[in-house]
Structures are given as structure tokens and as C-alpha cells.
Design a protein around this motif. Structure first.
Motif, PDB file in Angstrom:
ATOM      1  N   TYR A 169       5.759  -9.370  -3.056  1.00 31.88           N
ATOM      2  CA  TYR A 169       5.205 -10.149  -1.569  1.00 31.88           C
ATOM      3  C   TYR A 169       4.774  -7.945  -1.308  1.00 31.88           C
ATOM      4  O   TYR A 169       3.729  -7.889  -1.148  1.00 31.88           O
ATOM      5  CB  TYR A 169       6.029  -9.954  -0.443  1.00 31.88           C
ATOM      6  N   LEU A 170       5.794  -7.702  -2.773  1.00 29.20           N
ATOM      7  CA  LEU A 170       5.184  -6.094  -2.780  1.00 29.20           C
ATOM      8  C   LEU A 170       3.102  -6.048  -3.436  1.00 29.20           C
ATOM      9  O   LEU A 170       3.216  -4.608  -3.814  1.00 29.20           O
ATOM     10  CB  LEU A 170       5.852  -5.383  -3.133  1.00 29.20           C
ATOM     11  N   GLU A 171       3.504  -7.070  -4.067  1.00 25.78           N
ATOM     12  CA  GLU A 171       2.114  -6.985  -4.783  1.00 25.78           C
ATOM     13  C   GLU A 171       0.539  -6.799  -3.977  1.00 25.78           C
ATOM     14  O   GLU A 171       0.007  -6.751  -4.131  1.00 25.78           O
ATOM     15  CB  GLU A 171       1.871  -8.286  -5.599  1.00 25.78           C
ATOM     16  N   ALA A 172       1.148  -6.967  -2.542  1.00 28.46           N
ATOM     17  CA  ALA A 172      -0.353  -7.809  -1.848  1.00 28.46           C
ATOM     18  C   ALA A 172      -1.123  -5.917  -1.382  1.00 28.46           C
ATOM     19  O   ALA A 172      -0.532  -4.863  -1.347  1.00 28.46           O
ATOM     20  CB  ALA A 172       0.371  -7.941  -0.362  1.00 28.46           C
TER      21      ALA A 172
ATOM     22  N   LEU B  25       4.128  -4.200 -12.834  1.00 31.68           N
ATOM     23  CA  LEU B  25       4.424  -5.170 -12.177  1.00 31.68           C
ATOM     24  C   LEU B  25       3.185  -6.328 -10.851  1.00 31.68           C
ATOM     25  O   LEU B  25       3.443  -6.456 -10.340  1.00 31.68           O
ATOM     26  CB  LEU B  25       5.364  -4.243 -11.021  1.00 31.68           C
ATOM     27  N   LEU B  26       2.323  -6.489 -11.654  1.00 32.54           N
ATOM     28  CA  LEU B  26       1.446  -7.220 -10.945  1.00 32.54           C
ATOM     29  C   LEU B  26       0.614  -8.379 -11.875  1.00 32.54           C
ATOM     30  O   LEU B  26       0.520  -8.508 -13.277  1.00 32.54           O
ATOM     31  CB  LEU B  26      -0.233  -6.098 -10.533  1.00 32.54           C
ATOM     32  N   ARG B  27       0.961  -8.880 -10.676  1.00 34.05           N
ATOM     33  CA  ARG B  27       0.999 -10.448 -11.771  1.00 34.05           C
ATOM     34  C   ARG B  27      -0.391 -11.120 -11.869  1.00 34.05           C
ATOM     35  O   ARG B  27      -0.738 -11.747 -12.628  1.00 34.05           O
ATOM     36  CB  ARG B  27       1.801 -12.245 -10.677  1.00 34.05           C
ATOM     37  N   ASN B  28      -1.156 -10.171 -11.549  1.00 33.60           N
ATOM     38  CA  ASN B  28      -2.270 -10.772 -10.875  1.00 33.60           C
ATOM     39  C   ASN B  28      -3.151  -9.809 -11.929  1.00 33.60           C
ATOM     40  O   ASN B  28      -3.097  -8.866 -12.120  1.00 33.60           O
ATOM     41  CB  ASN B  28      -3.336 -10.120  -9.705  1.00 33.60           C
ATOM     42  N   TYR B  29      -4.465 -10.603 -11.990  1.00 27.19           N
ATOM     43  CA  TYR B  29      -6.071  -9.832 -13.028  1.00 27.19           C
ATOM     44  C   TYR B  29      -5.085  -9.837 -15.210  1.00 27.19           C
ATOM     45  O   TYR B  29      -3.949  -9.939 -15.094  1.00 27.19           O
ATOM     46  CB  TYR B  29      -6.050  -7.981 -13.259  1.00 27.19           C
TER      47      TYR B  29
ATOM     48  N   ARG C 232      10.346   1.310   4.490  1.00 27.48           N
ATOM     49  CA  ARG C 232      10.787  -0.017   5.117  1.00 27.48           C
ATOM     50  C   ARG C 232       9.996  -1.399   5.265  1.00 27.48           C
ATOM     51  O   ARG C 232       9.529  -1.389   6.130  1.00 27.48           O
ATOM     52  CB  ARG C 232      11.355   0.497   6.490  1.00 27.48           C
ATOM     53  N   TYR C 233      10.113  -1.630   4.160  1.00 26.67           N
ATOM     54  CA  TYR C 233       9.172  -2.240   3.577  1.00 26.67           C
ATOM     55  C   TYR C 233       9.001  -3.907   4.612  1.00 26.67           C
ATOM     56  O   TYR C 233       8.581  -4.710   4.709  1.00 26.67           O
ATOM     57  CB  TYR C 233       8.738  -2.795   2.210  1.00 26.67           C
ATOM     58  N   ASP C 234      10.281  -4.445   4.665  1.00 23.20           N
ATOM     59  CA  ASP C 234      10.645  -5.268   5.144  1.00 23.20           C
ATOM     60  C   ASP C 234       9.913  -5.111   6.335  1.00 23.20           C
ATOM     61  O   ASP C 234       9.565  -6.568   7.073  1.00 23.20           O
ATOM     62  CB  ASP C 234      12.213  -5.172   5.545  1.00 23.20           C
ATOM     63  N   LEU C 235       9.528  -3.798   6.872  1.00 21.70           N
ATOM     64  CA  LEU C 235       9.420  -4.356   8.443  1.00 21.70           C
ATOM     65  C   LEU C 235       7.290  -4.567   7.653  1.00 21.70           C
ATOM     66  O   LEU C 235       6.627  -5.048   9.085  1.00 21.70           O
ATOM     67  CB  LEU C 235       9.072  -3.149   9.045  1.00 21.70           C
ATOM     68  N   ARG C 236       6.862  -4.112   7.221  1.00 27.24           N
ATOM     69  CA  ARG C 236       5.943  -4.763   6.215  1.00 27.24           C
ATOM     70  C   ARG C 236       5.476  -5.763   6.182  1.00 27.24           C
ATOM     71  O   ARG C 236       4.013  -6.172   5.996  1.00 27.24           O
ATOM     72  CB  ARG C 236       5.463  -3.614   5.861  1.00 27.24           C
ATOM     73  N   VAL C 237       6.362  -6.477   5.501  1.00 24.73           N
ATOM     74  CA  VAL C 237       6.036  -8.238   4.940  1.00 24.73           C
ATOM     75  C   VAL C 237       5.959  -9.229   5.200  1.00 24.73           C
ATOM     76  O   VAL C 237       7.496  -9.067   6.761  1.00 24.73           O
ATOM     77  CB  VAL C 237       6.621  -8.242   3.525  1.00 24.73           C
ATOM     78  N   ASP C 238       5.245  -9.703   5.586  1.00 27.15           N
ATOM     79  CA  ASP C 238       5.467 -11.014   6.391  1.00 27.15           C
ATOM     80  C   ASP C 238       6.040 -12.318   5.958  1.00 27.15           C
ATOM     81  O   ASP C 238       5.221 -12.786   4.543  1.00 27.15           O
ATOM     82  CB  ASP C 238       3.795 -11.120   7.374  1.00 27.15           C
ATOM     83  N   TYR C 239       6.899 -12.525   5.654  1.00 21.88           N
ATOM     84  CA  TYR C 239       7.902 -13.328   4.430  1.00 21.88           C
ATOM     85  C   TYR C 239       7.618 -14.283   5.013  1.00 21.88           C
ATOM     86  O   TYR C 239       8.236 -15.768   3.895  1.00 21.88           O
ATOM     87  CB  TYR C 239       9.885 -12.849   4.434  1.00 21.88           C
TER      88      TYR C 239
END
Length: 256
Positions: A12-15, A154-158, A226-233
Motif C-alpha cells: 500500500y506504500l507504493e501508491a 521497492l516498486l512493483r510497477n514499471y 503514521r502511515y496507518d492513518l493514510r492507508v485505506d486497507y
């Protein structure tokens, strides 16, 4: 303690909305973790570069069907026949966006000699276009220099960075390429299900390498920001996982 539900890299941190902050946070923490291990002989410095990223992925090419947009008007019909005016459509245009990239430079303190460079790839480095071309040129320069290169993806894209040998299947990739061992380098293929490795950061001989615990660095970044507050799991990550890994991820999140 606030922790990601994932054992390694949190997909989710790759967004795109979060990654620039993750990139900067991770590089700062890499420097923070390395500094006491390098002192007093070496220094770790943050090197910042602003590049122009063009956001034009998958441009839409519109080929209107004229026969479908122009109403048929019977031959001989009066000029007073009403024909609907065309309606607008929304399309993306290429957009230049300033992007901040951070590298970690390791220098010998007394001579200020640049010994190693740590690069954490961003979309602008991997996406086709000028940004990728510029990074590949920088990469070639580093690989032909007496400096060590540590490259972290650490990016799956590209597309991946080029290697002469085929790469094993992996979601993420880390390379440590020591100056004295080229053209060979050590590569860590990493699954989304695996913890990030602790990698050796090479220095000048006869000094031994110092360890960089990437998983601990990511854990620290996650907690501090506090990425838990920014990520919509509750939604799939961007880019999405395969169906098998998506099922695995849902089970992980359910335990949180």
C-alpha cells in the motif's frame, strides 16, 4: 505500537499519493541508522535532486467514429433540421511535475572521497521517458566509477533496471554492486510475503561493510509517519496484487 500488517514491504506504500513521502522518510532513516556504524571514519549525507516527472502514462488515443457522431440527415431535408452540437469529453494532458529524489552518499571523512551511493528508485526512474533515461545514464556513470552502488527497488510497477543476466521472479529487488567485483553484483529478489533483508554497505578496504537493516528502517518510517492513518486497507493496493497474494493479504489484514 503502530505496525504494518505486512511482514516486509507494505504494497500500500507504493501508491503514487504516498510513495514520495515514503521515499524521503526511508532515505532519512537509512542515513540515521548508518551514521553511528560509520563514525568516525565515514559520513552519510543526504543528496537531494529535483527532477521533472512527466505524468503521461498510458495516453488515450481517441479516434472518433464520424458516422456515429454525425446524425444522418435525409437527402433534400430542410436546412432548418436541428443537429445536436458536439458534447465535450474529458481527456488527460501531459503534465510536468517537480519530483524530489533523495540519495544517500557515504564519504570518507578525512578526504571527502565518495565511497558508496544508495539509490531508492521512484516511478520517475523506472517509467519510460526522460526520467528513466537520465537515471540510466547516472547508473552507467556510477557503475564505471570506483564507487559502490546500492540500488533498491521497492516498486512493483514499471520495468526493472537492466541486468545482463535474467532476474528471478520477484516483487522487489535490491542490488549491492561493489566497485572491485564488477561486472558481478549481489541481488536480493524479494517477495511481498518476505521481510526486507539486511544488506551489507561496502566501504574502502580493509574496512568491513556495515549492515543496513531495511526492514527495521521501514518499520521506523511507518511508525513515525503514521502511515496507518493514510492507508485505506479496505481497498486493493495500487498496483493490485495477484489473486493469490490478494487473498493472502486479506487474511493478514484480518488479523490486524
Amino acid at each position: 505500537m503502530i505496525q504494518s500488517p505486512f511482514p516486509g514491504m507494505d504494497p500500500y506504500l507504493e501508491a503514487p499519493a504516498i510513495w514520495p513521502d515514503v521515499h524521503t522518510s526511508l532515505m532519512s532513516i537509512f542515513r540515521e541508522h548508518l551514521t553511528p556504524l560509520l563514525a568516525p571514519k565515514y559520513l552519510a549525507e543526504l543528496e537531494t535532486q529535483v527532477v521533472i516527472d512527466r505524468i503521461d502514462d498510458a495516453p488515450q488515443v481517441v479516434r472518433p467514429d464520424v458516422s456515429g457522431t454525425t446524425p444522418d440527415v435525409p437527402t433534400g431535408a430542410s436546412s432548418a433540421v436541428s443537429i445536436a452540437a458536439p458534447a465535450p469529453v474529458r481527456r488527460r494532458v501531459p503534465l510536468d511535475v517537480p519530483t524530489r529524489l533523495v540519495s544517500v552518499h557515504i564519504r570518507q571523512r578525512e578526504t571527502e572521497r565518495l565511497v558508496a551511493v544508495i539509490e531508492l528508485l521512484s516511478p520517475v526512474n523506472k517509467r519510460r521517458g526522460k526520467g528513466r533515461d537520465e537515471y540510466l545514464e547516472k547508473r552507467r556513470t556510477l557503475l564505471t566509477s570506483p564507487m559502490h552502488l546500492i540500488e533498491i527497488d521497492l516498486l512493483r510497477n514499471y520495468p526493472r533496471m537492466p541486468f545482463d543476466d535474467p532476474l528471478p521472479p520477484a516483487h522487489y529487488l535490491v542490488m549491492v554492486c561493489k566497485a572491485g567485483e564488477r561486472p558481478n553484483g549481489s541481488v536480493w529478489p524479494i517477495s511481498v510475503r518476505q521481510p526486507l533483508p539486511t544488506i551489507p554497505i561496502p566501504l574502502l578496504p580493509p574496512d568491513p561493510p556495515v549492515p543496513l537493516d531495511m526492514q527495521q528502517a521501514l518499520r521506523t518510517a511507518y511508525e513515525r509517519a503514521r502511515y496507518d492513518l493514510r492507508v485505506d486497507y479496505s481497498k486493493p493496493p495500487v498496483p493490485p496484487l495477484s489473486p493469490v497474494n490478494a487473498t493472502w493479504a486479506e487474511a493478514l489484514k484480518g488479523k490486524g
